[in-house]
Motif scaffolding. Sequence first.
Motif, mmCIF file in Angstrom:
data_model
loop_
_atom_site.group_PDB
_atom_site.id
_atom_site.type_symbol
_atom_site.label_atom_id
_atom_site.label_comp_id
_atom_site.label_asym_id
_atom_site.label_seq_id
_atom_site.Cartn_x
_atom_site.Cartn_y
_atom_site.Cartn_z
ATOM 1 N N ALA A 41 9.736 11.519 8.998
ATOM 2 C CA ALA A 41 8.353 12.297 9.456
ATOM 3 C C ALA A 41 7.533 10.957 8.447
ATOM 4 O O ALA A 41 6.554 10.334 8.939
ATOM 5 C CB ALA A 41 8.604 12.853 8.528
ATOM 6 N N VAL A 42 7.445 10.279 7.303
ATOM 7 C CA VAL A 42 7.570 9.186 6.620
ATOM 8 C C VAL A 42 7.641 8.028 7.981
ATOM 9 O O VAL A 42 6.139 6.965 7.925
ATOM 10 C CB VAL A 42 8.200 8.550 5.466
ATOM 11 N N THR A 43 8.872 7.670 8.947
ATOM 12 C CA THR A 43 8.900 6.822 9.503
ATOM 13 C C THR A 43 7.019 6.211 10.645
ATOM 14 O O THR A 43 6.347 5.760 11.066
ATOM 15 C CB THR A 43 10.194 6.310 9.907
ATOM 16 N N SER A 75 3.263 12.769 -0.173
ATOM 17 C CA SER A 75 3.927 13.407 0.135
ATOM 18 C C SER A 75 5.720 12.870 -0.896
ATOM 19 O O SER A 75 6.014 13.995 -1.071
ATOM 20 C CB SER A 75 4.371 14.232 0.939
ATOM 21 N N ALA A 76 5.764 11.899 -0.246
ATOM 22 C CA ALA A 76 7.656 11.684 -0.169
ATOM 23 C C ALA A 76 7.633 11.565 -2.019
ATOM 24 O O ALA A 76 8.045 11.675 -3.107
ATOM 25 C CB ALA A 76 8.146 10.290 0.265
ATOM 26 N N GLY A 77 6.395 10.887 -2.884
ATOM 27 C CA GLY A 77 6.372 10.938 -3.760
ATOM 28 C C GLY A 77 6.459 11.742 -4.872
ATOM 29 O O GLY A 77 6.895 12.236 -5.422
ATOM 30 N N VAL A 78 5.222 12.989 -4.198
ATOM 31 C CA VAL A 78 5.235 14.262 -5.083
ATOM 32 C C VAL A 78 7.003 14.867 -4.524
ATOM 33 O O VAL A 78 7.366 15.462 -5.382
ATOM 34 C CB VAL A 78 4.108 14.798 -4.368
ATOM 35 N N ALA A 79 7.354 14.761 -3.910
ATOM 36 C CA ALA A 79 8.616 15.616 -3.157
ATOM 37 C C ALA A 79 9.614 14.647 -4.446
ATOM 38 O O ALA A 79 10.878 15.637 -4.337
ATOM 39 C CB ALA A 79 8.710 15.358 -2.283
ATOM 40 N N ARG A 80 9.590 13.629 -4.736
ATOM 41 C CA ARG A 80 10.298 12.221 -5.036
ATOM 42 C C ARG A 80 11.820 12.629 -4.642
ATOM 43 O O ARG A 80 13.013 12.626 -4.911
ATOM 44 C CB ARG A 80 10.621 13.510 -6.884
ATOM 45 N N VAL A 138 16.337 5.819 -0.465
ATOM 46 C CA VAL A 138 15.624 7.150 1.266
ATOM 47 C C VAL A 138 14.667 6.412 1.978
ATOM 48 O O VAL A 138 14.303 5.808 2.805
ATOM 49 C CB VAL A 138 15.894 8.887 1.061
ATOM 50 N N TYR A 139 13.433 6.971 0.250
ATOM 51 C CA TYR A 139 12.035 6.189 0.603
ATOM 52 C C TYR A 139 12.114 4.596 1.448
ATOM 53 O O TYR A 139 11.133 4.896 2.798
ATOM 54 C CB TYR A 139 11.251 6.487 -0.552
ATOM 55 N N LEU A 140 12.765 3.741 0.695
ATOM 56 C CA LEU A 140 12.666 2.898 1.411
ATOM 57 C C LEU A 140 12.383 2.587 2.636
ATOM 58 O O LEU A 140 12.821 1.949 3.075
ATOM 59 C CB LEU A 140 13.245 1.396 0.681
ATOM 60 N N ARG A 155 0.902 -1.702 0.044
ATOM 61 C CA ARG A 155 0.337 0.015 -0.088
ATOM 62 C C ARG A 155 0.971 1.465 0.223
ATOM 63 O O ARG A 155 0.888 2.355 -0.355
ATOM 64 C CB ARG A 155 -0.416 -0.057 1.167
ATOM 65 N N ALA A 156 2.094 1.632 0.589
ATOM 66 C CA ALA A 156 2.585 2.278 1.103
ATOM 67 C C ALA A 156 3.281 2.732 -0.246
ATOM 68 O O ALA A 156 3.354 4.202 -0.995
ATOM 69 C CB ALA A 156 3.437 2.170 1.908
#
Length: 156
Positions: free
Chosen positions: A67-69, A84-89, A94-96, A24-25
Motif C-alpha cells: 500500500a505504501v508503494t 500511517s506506516a510511522g504511526v503503525a511503527r 520493511v518501510y524502506l 519527504r517520505a
Amino acid sequence: MPAFLDDLGFVELVVALFVIVFARAQATYWIARLAVTGLASRRWGRWLDGTAMRRGALLLNRYGPPAVTVSFLTVGLQTVLNASAGVARMRWPVYLLAMLPGCLAWALVYATIGFAVLWAVIGSVAGSPWGVVSLVLLAVTIVVGVVVVRRRRAHD
C-alpha cells in the motif's frame, strides 16, 4: 517545474525528484513515528487522530507494505500512508523496501508527464486574462470546498 530543475537532463531530473520524494517520505514517516511516542506537538497529534489517518491505517492493515508503494502513484494518499506506516511503527527496513520503488515510480511519472501536463494546462489557461481569472476562481473554489467539508465533518 521549479527553476533549479529546468537545466537538468532526464537522468539527473529523475535522480533529483527521487531525492526530493525520498526525503519527504522519510520525514513524514519519522514525524508520525515520533508523534506516536509523544515527542511531537499536539498539532501533529491531532492530525494523526483524524479521519484521513484512520483510512490510511485501514489500507495499511489490509494491504500491508505494498500500500505504501502504490500510494506514490496517488494524489493525497501518499502522505497519509507514509504517516500511517510511522504511526503503525512499521519496521524501518520493511518501510524502506516498500517506499523505494514508490519513490522511483513517482520520480519517473513527474519527470515525464507529471510536470509537463501541469505546466501545459497552466500555460494554456493563463495565456489570457480570462485564463488567469479562471485559475484564481478554481483555486478559491477548491479552498472553499475543503473548508466546507472539514467544517461539516467537524460538526458531525
